[in-house]
Design an enzyme around this catalytic site. Structure first.
Site, PDB file in Angstrom:
ATOM      1  N   LYS A  22       0.846  -1.198   0.000  1.00  0.00           N
ATOM      2  CA  LYS A  22       0.000   0.000   0.000  1.00  0.00           C
ATOM      3  C   LYS A  22       0.874   1.239   0.000  1.00  0.00           C
ATOM      4  O   LYS A  22       1.482   1.589   1.010  1.00  0.00           O
ATOM      5  CB  LYS A  22      -0.928   0.043   1.221  1.00  0.00           C
ATOM      6  N   GLU A  51       9.937   1.436  10.534  1.00  0.00           N
ATOM      7  CA  GLU A  51      10.972   2.456  10.344  1.00  0.00           C
ATOM      8  C   GLU A  51      10.271   3.780  10.581  1.00  0.00           C
ATOM      9  O   GLU A  51       9.463   4.225   9.759  1.00  0.00           O
ATOM     10  CB  GLU A  51      11.540   2.305   8.926  1.00  0.00           C
ATOM     11  N   CYS A  78      13.660  10.777   6.890  1.00  0.00           N
ATOM     12  CA  CYS A  78      13.712  10.421   8.317  1.00  0.00           C
ATOM     13  C   CYS A  78      15.140  10.538   8.843  1.00  0.00           C
ATOM     14  O   CYS A  78      15.343  10.529  10.057  1.00  0.00           O
ATOM     15  CB  CYS A  78      13.248   8.988   8.526  1.00  0.00           C
ATOM     16  N   GLU A  96      11.068  16.470  15.001  1.00  0.00           N
ATOM     17  CA  GLU A  96      11.577  16.364  13.635  1.00  0.00           C
ATOM     18  C   GLU A  96      10.864  17.435  12.790  1.00  0.00           C
ATOM     19  O   GLU A  96       9.635  17.401  12.661  1.00  0.00           O
ATOM     20  CB  GLU A  96      11.204  14.959  13.147  1.00  0.00           C
TER      21      GLU A  96
HETATM   22  C1  SIN Z   1      13.817   7.639   4.876  1.00  0.00           C
HETATM   23  O1  SIN Z   1      13.701   8.838   4.957  1.00  0.00           O
HETATM   24  O2  SIN Z   1      13.145   6.903   5.587  1.00  0.00           O
HETATM   25  C2  SIN Z   1      14.747   6.955   3.925  1.00  0.00           C
HETATM   26  C3  SIN Z   1      15.992   7.659   3.687  1.00  0.00           C
HETATM   27  C4  SIN Z   1      17.100   6.797   3.111  1.00  0.00           C
HETATM   28  O3  SIN Z   1      16.897   5.641   2.732  1.00  0.00           O
HETATM   29  O4  SIN Z   1      18.195   7.314   3.077  1.00  0.00           O
END
Ligand code: SIN
Length: 494
Positions: A189, A265, A299, A398
């Site tokens: 998804k 994650e 992230c 963040e």
């Molecule tokens: C992410 O922002 O979760 C992935 C970034 C990455 O794979 O470097």
């Protein structure tokens, strides 16, 4: 702002006659109700395409298809599964330009980054094609003479993969490649903001010859009926999710009913530490690469930039001078280094974090406002704040946007304490030329990914994932496939 191009013409050329469909079993099909939802370009607000709005029934059909495909796929010899993954990678690279342009249209990132993401996405398929052929078991010396102990590794079964909008291709293949390599079948998804890249990949999955039902792709505007169906179904043995920590916590609760395995994650709050003994030029370019990749929407983006007192003024001048040269504009324009934020909510968060920092004593060196002067834009100027402190919102949460707060520190002990003072533990970076310090700091930081003099450590060959509230499990690397394997112990009495 960078010069303007014609995004509407590019979109019409690539998407004009497309009727995107769900991929369920051996069929490309619409939602049963005929419902669709709109996908629009975050740079212009224009409609790109309408895609099927699936609900519980389509999700159930996708689970049925994945269940049906499982015995044959898990029984397919690993070299054959590997060959199909390699073929899919090749097709992605052959269509790199098309896929990258569609990604820029729906996600906003500069086209060079989209091209890079397609190559990055394909690299997971190639890497896990190799790992498919190395799913070794083991034998263990028994404590008694008439027994033999065998350890087997077998596919988990049917898995659901829920991917985010910031990396529409790479986060999908980072999950799908190990799942298929292990012999699992999948229901994917994609995020509601960016489903087009995944729907394009659906066509390549079939073209590569991956059997029907092994990969199913379901798009929906509201993720709740999808996840309720997935979590209630005992036949789905695992869910992998990339997204916010808040949603991750909800999924942990949902997984209790049918005791599903989870890979998560989640969010980060990455420290980027520049010691007095760093190579200044390398640290400045590293901070720019880490902070502004995908307009600050990863992230693993540097969120808190700690700079040691002795180099603080030099660093902030050199950094600000480079940042103020970065052009903001439509990702299709080759001059753009910074694209739009994904939506107005993202813009409001950036606005709030800057206002809070200024209220608490930070100063603005560049940016701090919308890039085209309009209040209704998703384009934001890359922003540098000096004299930031760890109690400001910009350091506690963040930001997920192009805002760089520079925080001064005095000693190694102090900065390690500050860097670790967060519930998150995904990525951390530091720059120093002292090799003993490299070891000390890398060992002391409570993070799953450490960039030591390296601002862009992500790669298919290494494990990606976080400590603490940044998630569970790892993607990529040799351990990435373990997330899709069960361990079975066979005791043989002679
Ligand atoms: C992410 O922002 O979760 C992935 C970034 C990455 O794979 O470097």
């Amino acid at each position: 702002m960078a010069t303007t191009i014609e995004p509407r013409a590019v979109a019409a050329d690539l998407l004009g006659h497309r009727q995107y469909k769900l991929l369920i079993g051996n069929q490309f099909r619409a939602a049963e109700s005929g419902a669709t939802f709109a996908v629009s370009n975050p740079a212009t607000g224009e409609l790109l395409s309408d895609v099927p709005d699936a609900g519980a029934r389509e999700t159930q059909a996708a689970v049925d298809a994945a269940v049906q495909a499982l015995p044959a796929w898990s029984g397919t010899p690993a070299p054959q599964r590997a060959a199909l993954l390699r073929k899919l990678a090749r097709l992605m690279l052959e269509r790199q330009e098309r896929l990258a342009t569609i990604m820029t249209l729906e996600q906003g990132k500069p086209l060079t980054e989209s091209r890079g993401e397609i190559a990055y996405a394909a690299s997971f398929l190639t890497w896990f094609a190799g790992e498919a052929e190395r799913i070794y078991g083991s034998t263990v010396p028994s404590a008694v003479p008439n027994k033999r102990i065998l350890v087997l590794r077998q596919p988990v079964g049917v898995v659901a993969l829920i991917t985010p909008w910031n990396f529409p291709a790479a986060m999908l293949t980072r999950k799908l490649a190990p799942a298929l390599a292990a012999g699992c079948t999948a229901i994917c998804k994609p995020a509601e903001q960016t489903p087009l890249t995944a729907l394009e990949l659906a066509e390549l999955v079939i073209e590569a010859g991956i059997p029907p039902g092994v990969v199913n792709i379901v798009t929906c505007a509201d993720p709740v009926p999808f996840s309720d169906t997935i979590f209630a179904d005992d036949r789905v043995r695992k869910v992998s999710f990339t997204g916010s920590t808040d949603v991750g916590k909800l999924l942990i609760r949902s997984s209790a009913t049918t005791v599903k395995r989870l890979s998560l994650e989640l969010g980060g709050n990455a420290p980027f530490i520049v010691f007095d003994d760093a190579d200044l030029e390398a640290a400045v370019s590293g901070a720019i690469a880490s902070k502004f990749r995908n307009t600050g929407q990863t992230c693993v983006c540097a969120n808190r930039i700690f700079v040691q007192r002795g180099i603080y003024d030099q660093f902030s001048q050199a950094f600000t001078s480079k940042v103020s040269e970065m052009l903001v504009g439509n990702g299709l324009d080759p001059q753009s280094a910074i694209g739009p934020l994904i939506d107005d909510q993202a813009v409001q968060k950036v606005r709030l974090h800057i206002a809070d920092a200024l209220d608490h004593g930070a100063q603005l060196l560049t940016g701090g406002e919308p890039a085209d002067g309009s209040e209704r834009t998703n384009f934001w100027k890359p922003t540098v704040l000096v004299n930031a402190t760890t109690n400001m919102l910009v350091a506690r949460e963040e930001t997920f946007g192009p805002v760089a707060p520079l925080i001064a520190f005095e000693s190694e002990d102090e900065v390690i304490r500050q860097a670790n003072d967060t519930p998150f533990g995904l990525a951390a970076y530091f720059f120093t030329q002292n090799v003993s310090r490299v070891w000390r700091v890398a060992e002391a930081l409570e993070y799953g990914i450490i960039g030591a003099n390296d601002a862009l450590p992500s790669t298919a060959q290494a494990p990606f994932g976080g400590f603490k509230q940044s998630g569970l499990g790892r993607e990529g690397g040799a351990v990435g496939i373990d997330e899709y394997l069960e361990v079975k112990f066979v005791s043989l009495e002679l």
